[in-house]
Motif scaffolding. Structure first.
Motif, PDB file in Angstrom:
ATOM      1  N   ASP A  53     -10.897  -7.622   8.022  1.00  0.00           N
ATOM      2  CA  ASP A  53     -10.374  -7.488   9.165  1.00  0.00           C
ATOM      3  C   ASP A  53     -11.108  -6.733  10.075  1.00  0.00           C
ATOM      4  O   ASP A  53     -10.695  -6.800  11.339  1.00  0.00           O
ATOM      5  N   SER A  60      -9.116  -6.320  -3.655  1.00  0.00           N
ATOM      6  CA  SER A  60      -8.402  -7.172  -2.696  1.00  0.00           C
ATOM      7  C   SER A  60      -8.047  -6.313  -1.266  1.00  0.00           C
ATOM      8  O   SER A  60      -8.443  -6.716  -0.348  1.00  0.00           O
ATOM      9  N   ARG A  61      -7.697  -4.905  -1.622  1.00  0.00           N
ATOM     10  CA  ARG A  61      -7.428  -4.140  -0.510  1.00  0.00           C
ATOM     11  C   ARG A  61      -8.723  -3.849   0.361  1.00  0.00           C
ATOM     12  O   ARG A  61      -8.826  -3.864   1.649  1.00  0.00           O
ATOM     13  N   ARG A 120      -6.094 -13.405  -5.583  1.00  0.00           N
ATOM     14  CA  ARG A 120      -5.772 -12.618  -6.577  1.00  0.00           C
ATOM     15  C   ARG A 120      -5.207 -13.365  -7.897  1.00  0.00           C
ATOM     16  O   ARG A 120      -5.540 -12.973  -8.971  1.00  0.00           O
ATOM     17  N   THR A 136      -9.916  -6.970   2.179  1.00  0.00           N
ATOM     18  CA  THR A 136      -8.994  -7.361   3.371  1.00  0.00           C
ATOM     19  C   THR A 136      -9.293  -6.317   4.714  1.00  0.00           C
ATOM     20  O   THR A 136      -9.569  -6.789   5.537  1.00  0.00           O
ATOM     21  N   ALA A 137      -9.707  -5.153   4.157  1.00  0.00           N
ATOM     22  CA  ALA A 137      -9.873  -4.034   5.203  1.00  0.00           C
ATOM     23  C   ALA A 137     -11.309  -4.430   5.814  1.00  0.00           C
ATOM     24  O   ALA A 137     -11.510  -4.372   6.898  1.00  0.00           O
ATOM     25  N   ALA A 186      -6.365  -5.269  -7.513  1.00  0.00           N
ATOM     26  CA  ALA A 186      -5.484  -4.731  -6.198  1.00  0.00           C
ATOM     27  C   ALA A 186      -6.437  -3.998  -5.439  1.00  0.00           C
ATOM     28  O   ALA A 186      -6.456  -4.195  -4.348  1.00  0.00           O
ATOM     29  N   LEU A 187      -7.245  -3.001  -5.945  1.00  0.00           N
ATOM     30  CA  LEU A 187      -8.179  -2.232  -5.222  1.00  0.00           C
ATOM     31  C   LEU A 187      -9.303  -2.991  -4.362  1.00  0.00           C
ATOM     32  O   LEU A 187      -9.643  -2.858  -3.243  1.00  0.00           O
TER      33      LEU A 187
END
Length: 191
Positions: free
Chosen positions: A83, A75-76, A158, A79-80, A72-73
Motif C-alpha cells: 500500500d 500478510s499484514r 493466505r 499489505t502495509a 497473519a503477521l
C-alpha cells in the motif's frame, strides 16, 4: 539398561511430575518453535511417555497455530508495504508524507544479502513444484514458519498457504510420530 534407555526413563519420570492435562500444551508449545516443528515436538512427547496419537495431534496443532500467526503477521506486513509502494507515474501512495523509494536502490539493497542454502533450495522447489510442492518439501530445507512467511511475503494467497502448510504439517508430523514411536518401541525397547 543402556544409557539411552536410562535417559528416556529419567525423562519420563520428569514428565510424570507434570499434570497429564498440561502435557499436550507443553508439546504444542514445542511444536510452535521453528526447527523443532511438529516432528520434533512429537518425538519429545513420545519420549516423555505421552501417547503417540496425543503427542502427534498436539505437536501438529502447535505447529499449525504458529504458522497461522506467522501468515497473519506476514500478510499484514505485506499489505502495509504494498500500500505504501509508489505508483508507476511517480505519485507517492499511502499517507503522502513518506518519500518515494527509488526502485534501483531497493533492488541493490535486496540483493546485497546472499541467500542461505536452505532458502536457495526452497526457491528452486517453489519454481519447480509450485506452492503445494514447496510446502510439502519445504520442511526438508527450512521450518514451516519460515516457508509460510516466504510464500505469503511473495504474494501467495493466505488461504492457499494455510491449506498446503496444514497438509505438510500433518504429513511430516505423522511421519515423525510414527518414526519416533517405532524407534523408541522397536529399536530402543522403551514403551
Amino acid at each position: 539398561m543402556s544409557p539411552i534407555e536410562q535417559l528416556i526413563s529419567n525423562f519420563q519420570e520428569l514428565v510424570a511430575h507434570v499434570p497429564e492435562i498440561v502435557q499436550p500444551f507443553i508439546i504444542m508449545l514445542a511444536g510452535a518453535i521453528p526447527f523443532i516443528d511438529g516432528e520434533g515436538a512429537a518425538l519429545i512427547g513420545i519420549a516423555g511417555g505421552v501417547h503417540p496419537i496425543v503427542a502427534g495431534v498436539a505437536a501438529a496443532t502447535g505447529n499449525f497455530l504458529c504458522v497461522l500467526l506467522v501468515v497473519a503477521l506476514t500478510s499484514r506486513a505485506r499489505t502495509a508495504i504494498v500500500d505504501r509502494r509508489p505508483s508507476p507515474v511517480g505519485v507517492s501512495g499511502g499517507s503522502g508524507a513518506r518519500p518515494s523509494v527509488d526502485g534501483a536502490a531497493f533492488q541493490e539493497t535486496a540483493t546485497a544479502n546472499p541467500e542461505s542454502k536452505g532458502r536457495q533450495r526452497f526457491n528452486r522447489w517453489l519454481v519447480r513444484f509450485g506452492v503445494p510442492g514447496a510446502s510439502i518439501l519445504g520442511p526438508l530445507a527450512i521450518p514451516t514458519q519460515i516457508t509460510s512467511a516466504i510464500l505469503v511475503g511473495g504474494g501467495t494467497p493466505r488461504r492457499w498457504v494455510l491449506l498446503w502448510q496444514a497438509i505438510a504439517i500433518v504429513i511430516w508430523t505423522s511421519i515423525g510420530t510414527v518414526a519416533a514411536w517405532a524407534a523408541l518401541t522397536i529399536v530402543v525397547g522403551v514403551s
